[in-house]
Design a protein around this motif. Sequence first.
Motif, PDB file in Angstrom:
ATOM      1  N   TYR A   1      48.327 -31.706  86.082  1.00  0.00           N
ATOM      2  CA  TYR A   1      47.436 -30.700  86.420  1.00  0.00           C
ATOM      3  C   TYR A   1      46.091 -31.310  86.777  1.00  0.00           C
ATOM      4  O   TYR A   1      45.527 -31.883  85.916  1.00  0.00           O
ATOM      5  CB  TYR A   1      47.142 -29.768  85.081  1.00  0.00           C
ATOM      6  CG  TYR A   1      46.327 -28.752  85.202  1.00  0.00           C
ATOM      7  CD1 TYR A   1      47.039 -27.646  86.008  1.00  0.00           C
ATOM      8  CD2 TYR A   1      45.366 -28.362  84.524  1.00  0.00           C
ATOM      9  CE1 TYR A   1      46.390 -26.475  86.201  1.00  0.00           C
ATOM     10  CE2 TYR A   1      44.713 -26.908  84.749  1.00  0.00           C
ATOM     11  CZ  TYR A   1      45.361 -25.793  85.517  1.00  0.00           C
ATOM     12  OH  TYR A   1      44.671 -24.782  85.663  1.00  0.00           O
ATOM     13  N   ILE A   2      45.742 -31.333  88.192  1.00  0.00           N
ATOM     14  CA  ILE A   2      44.692 -32.093  88.659  1.00  0.00           C
ATOM     15  C   ILE A   2      44.004 -31.195  89.759  1.00  0.00           C
ATOM     16  O   ILE A   2      44.172 -30.097  90.023  1.00  0.00           O
ATOM     17  CB  ILE A   2      45.290 -33.128  89.434  1.00  0.00           C
ATOM     18  CG1 ILE A   2      46.420 -32.735  90.676  1.00  0.00           C
ATOM     19  CG2 ILE A   2      46.356 -34.181  88.760  1.00  0.00           C
ATOM     20  CD1 ILE A   2      46.790 -33.779  91.534  1.00  0.00           C
ATOM     21  N   GLY A   3      42.783 -31.925  90.093  1.00  0.00           N
ATOM     22  CA  GLY A   3      41.866 -31.359  90.652  1.00  0.00           C
ATOM     23  C   GLY A   3      40.608 -32.013  90.580  1.00  0.00           C
ATOM     24  O   GLY A   3      40.404 -32.819  89.746  1.00  0.00           O
ATOM     25  N   PRO A   4      39.470 -31.634  91.537  1.00  0.00           N
ATOM     26  CA  PRO A   4      38.213 -32.313  91.378  1.00  0.00           C
ATOM     27  C   PRO A   4      37.547 -32.034  90.331  1.00  0.00           C
ATOM     28  O   PRO A   4      37.673 -30.990  89.711  1.00  0.00           O
ATOM     29  CB  PRO A   4      37.546 -31.953  92.855  1.00  0.00           C
ATOM     30  CG  PRO A   4      38.516 -31.242  93.534  1.00  0.00           C
ATOM     31  CD  PRO A   4      39.955 -30.706  92.725  1.00  0.00           C
ATOM     32  N   ASN A   5      36.470 -32.601  89.876  1.00  0.00           N
ATOM     33  CA  ASN A   5      35.481 -32.306  88.688  1.00  0.00           C
ATOM     34  C   ASN A   5      34.946 -30.719  89.179  1.00  0.00           C
ATOM     35  O   ASN A   5      34.488 -30.651  90.111  1.00  0.00           O
ATOM     36  CB  ASN A   5      34.497 -33.258  88.615  1.00  0.00           C
ATOM     37  CG  ASN A   5      34.963 -34.459  88.218  1.00  0.00           C
ATOM     38  OD1 ASN A   5      35.772 -34.703  87.368  1.00  0.00           O
ATOM     39  ND2 ASN A   5      34.072 -35.602  88.383  1.00  0.00           N
ATOM     40  N   GLY A   6      34.872 -30.040  88.028  1.00  0.00           N
ATOM     41  CA  GLY A   6      34.591 -28.575  88.148  1.00  0.00           C
ATOM     42  C   GLY A   6      35.678 -27.676  89.067  1.00  0.00           C
ATOM     43  O   GLY A   6      35.117 -26.575  89.289  1.00  0.00           O
ATOM     44  N   ALA A   7      36.809 -27.950  89.280  1.00  0.00           N
ATOM     45  CA  ALA A   7      37.939 -27.182  89.653  1.00  0.00           C
ATOM     46  C   ALA A   7      38.392 -26.103  88.737  1.00  0.00           C
ATOM     47  O   ALA A   7      38.947 -25.190  89.124  1.00  0.00           O
ATOM     48  CB  ALA A   7      39.027 -28.200  90.057  1.00  0.00           C
ATOM     49  N   GLY A   8      38.186 -26.308  87.551  1.00  0.00           N
ATOM     50  CA  GLY A   8      38.639 -25.525  86.560  1.00  0.00           C
ATOM     51  C   GLY A   8      39.903 -25.855  85.714  1.00  0.00           C
ATOM     52  O   GLY A   8      40.271 -25.042  84.713  1.00  0.00           O
ATOM     53  N   LYS A   9      40.107 -27.136  85.463  1.00  0.00           N
ATOM     54  CA  LYS A   9      41.261 -27.693  84.892  1.00  0.00           C
ATOM     55  C   LYS A   9      40.835 -27.617  83.316  1.00  0.00           C
ATOM     56  O   LYS A   9      41.620 -27.152  82.464  1.00  0.00           O
ATOM     57  CB  LYS A   9      41.551 -29.054  85.055  1.00  0.00           C
ATOM     58  CG  LYS A   9      41.778 -29.495  86.551  1.00  0.00           C
ATOM     59  CD  LYS A   9      42.081 -30.691  86.922  1.00  0.00           C
ATOM     60  CE  LYS A   9      41.047 -31.919  86.073  1.00  0.00           C
ATOM     61  NZ  LYS A   9      39.551 -31.771  86.798  1.00  0.00           N
ATOM     62  N   SER A  10      39.926 -28.147  82.659  1.00  0.00           N
ATOM     63  CA  SER A  10      39.499 -28.166  81.513  1.00  0.00           C
ATOM     64  C   SER A  10      39.157 -26.684  80.969  1.00  0.00           C
ATOM     65  O   SER A  10      39.499 -26.363  79.948  1.00  0.00           O
ATOM     66  CB  SER A  10      38.124 -28.942  81.174  1.00  0.00           C
ATOM     67  OG  SER A  10      38.399 -30.359  81.450  1.00  0.00           O
ATOM     68  N   THR A  11      38.703 -25.905  81.914  1.00  0.00           N
ATOM     69  CA  THR A  11      38.343 -24.277  81.570  1.00  0.00           C
ATOM     70  C   THR A  11      39.352 -23.649  81.167  1.00  0.00           C
ATOM     71  O   THR A  11      39.696 -22.821  80.059  1.00  0.00           O
ATOM     72  CB  THR A  11      37.608 -23.830  82.677  1.00  0.00           C
ATOM     73  OG1 THR A  11      36.433 -24.403  82.858  1.00  0.00           O
ATOM     74  CG2 THR A  11      37.284 -22.307  82.274  1.00  0.00           C
ATOM     75  N   THR A  12      40.416 -23.998  82.076  1.00  0.00           N
ATOM     76  CA  THR A  12      42.127 -23.343  81.863  1.00  0.00           C
ATOM     77  C   THR A  12      42.515 -23.649  80.418  1.00  0.00           C
ATOM     78  O   THR A  12      42.929 -22.766  79.657  1.00  0.00           O
ATOM     79  CB  THR A  12      43.165 -23.870  82.757  1.00  0.00           C
ATOM     80  OG1 THR A  12      42.485 -23.746  84.217  1.00  0.00           O
ATOM     81  CG2 THR A  12      44.354 -23.011  82.894  1.00  0.00           C
ATOM     82  N   VAL A  13      42.302 -25.068  80.159  1.00  0.00           N
ATOM     83  CA  VAL A  13      42.962 -25.324  79.027  1.00  0.00           C
ATOM     84  C   VAL A  13      42.107 -25.116  77.783  1.00  0.00           C
ATOM     85  O   VAL A  13      42.823 -24.503  76.710  1.00  0.00           O
ATOM     86  CB  VAL A  13      42.965 -27.052  78.855  1.00  0.00           C
ATOM     87  CG1 VAL A  13      43.522 -27.616  77.634  1.00  0.00           C
ATOM     88  CG2 VAL A  13      44.057 -27.449  80.081  1.00  0.00           C
ATOM     89  N   LYS A  14      40.853 -24.924  77.767  1.00  0.00           N
ATOM     90  CA  LYS A  14      40.220 -24.422  76.688  1.00  0.00           C
ATOM     91  C   LYS A  14      40.340 -22.905  76.502  1.00  0.00           C
ATOM     92  O   LYS A  14      40.106 -22.453  75.294  1.00  0.00           O
ATOM     93  CB  LYS A  14      38.586 -24.605  76.877  1.00  0.00           C
ATOM     94  CG  LYS A  14      38.392 -25.901  76.838  1.00  0.00           C
ATOM     95  CD  LYS A  14      36.719 -26.243  77.314  1.00  0.00           C
ATOM     96  CE  LYS A  14      36.195 -27.836  77.099  1.00  0.00           C
ATOM     97  NZ  LYS A  14      34.884 -28.039  77.423  1.00  0.00           N
ATOM     98  N   ILE A  15      40.666 -22.055  77.594  1.00  0.00           N
ATOM     99  CA  ILE A  15      40.956 -20.762  77.203  1.00  0.00           C
ATOM    100  C   ILE A  15      42.364 -20.705  76.328  1.00  0.00           C
ATOM    101  O   ILE A  15      42.674 -19.861  75.682  1.00  0.00           O
ATOM    102  CB  ILE A  15      41.136 -19.977  78.776  1.00  0.00           C
ATOM    103  CG1 ILE A  15      39.774 -19.877  79.236  1.00  0.00           C
ATOM    104  CG2 ILE A  15      41.744 -18.491  78.506  1.00  0.00           C
ATOM    105  CD1 ILE A  15      39.570 -19.525  80.621  1.00  0.00           C
ATOM    106  N   LEU A  16      43.238 -21.668  76.956  1.00  0.00           N
ATOM    107  CA  LEU A  16      44.613 -21.522  76.181  1.00  0.00           C
ATOM    108  C   LEU A  16      44.522 -21.931  75.096  1.00  0.00           C
ATOM    109  O   LEU A  16      45.624 -21.583  74.077  1.00  0.00           O
ATOM    110  CB  LEU A  16      45.514 -22.412  77.075  1.00  0.00           C
ATOM    111  CG  LEU A  16      46.107 -21.980  78.538  1.00  0.00           C
ATOM    112  CD1 LEU A  16      46.650 -23.092  79.398  1.00  0.00           C
ATOM    113  CD2 LEU A  16      46.799 -20.728  78.496  1.00  0.00           C
ATOM    114  N   LEU A  17      43.566 -22.887  74.577  1.00  0.00           N
ATOM    115  CA  LEU A  17      43.395 -23.328  73.040  1.00  0.00           C
ATOM    116  C   LEU A  17      42.449 -22.237  72.174  1.00  0.00           C
ATOM    117  O   LEU A  17      42.416 -22.541  71.234  1.00  0.00           O
ATOM    118  CB  LEU A  17      42.788 -24.845  73.232  1.00  0.00           C
ATOM    119  CG  LEU A  17      43.646 -25.763  73.931  1.00  0.00           C
ATOM    120  CD1 LEU A  17      42.939 -26.959  74.002  1.00  0.00           C
ATOM    121  CD2 LEU A  17      45.027 -25.934  72.796  1.00  0.00           C
TER     122      LEU A  17
END
Length: 263
Positions: free
Chosen positions: A39-55
């Motif tokens: 699960y990749i992308g530039p900084n600010g692409a939304g990766k961590s936000t996706t995971v935090k929502i799932l958690l």
Amino acid sequence: MGVQGETVLSIRELQKSFGSKHVLKGIDLEVQKGQIIGYIGPNGAGKSTTVKILLGLETADRGEIEVFGEKISDSNIDYKRKIGYVPEIAEIYDNLTANEYMTFIGELYGMTAEEAGDKAFKLMNIFGLEGVFHSKIASYSKGMKQKVLIISSLLHDPELLFFDEPINGLDANSVMVFKEILAKLAAEGKTIFYSSHIMDVVEKISSRIILLHDGRIVADGTFAELKGQNMDGTLEQIFNELTGFNEHGQIAERFVEIVKGGV
């Protein structure tokens, strides 16, 4: 896209904004059991936000999420017992010993103190850390702390794992062991989200690669499939092509000019 089978995670039209900044702009995703997702992308692409929502650490503005066939909501937290997580920047109680910390984590997931401590010691032993099991984590190196975080995320035998830059601080031998652990966990039916900026590792371990850019999924497939879509080269080159970043040469040249005393 990976082996079709039991759906572990389903996301539909996921959106999230922080003020006027639209971080996720409609993510649709279905993940099957046993996949290793890069699960990749530039900084600010939304990766961590996706995971935090799932958690359950963030709430979505819009969208529907099902984990293990159940819709997640504030009242439904049972699914979290089946999840393991290693964040990129982790707060760890380093005034505790590894024994105390991992016993505490195990008990949070419903394990007995004895069961958690015994399992943690055996896993620390495999990583060569049995001699510091009763030492305060504050005395650990960065790599040792990272191993404690990895062990803590797996202590309760979760079904769905989220790893964000998990090999930070690990030596080369430990990285090799960890990559083998991931492959064996996936073979056992565990589903793994692996987020990293180290593209060659993502390329090698992932059964499926998902690239986020500007809040949307812009690529989804195996590495071979991504290469076949007129995107020859390494994952790093594909990443740069899809995110429109092609200035690394000029930036590096300008940086070195200044280092050498240029204006």
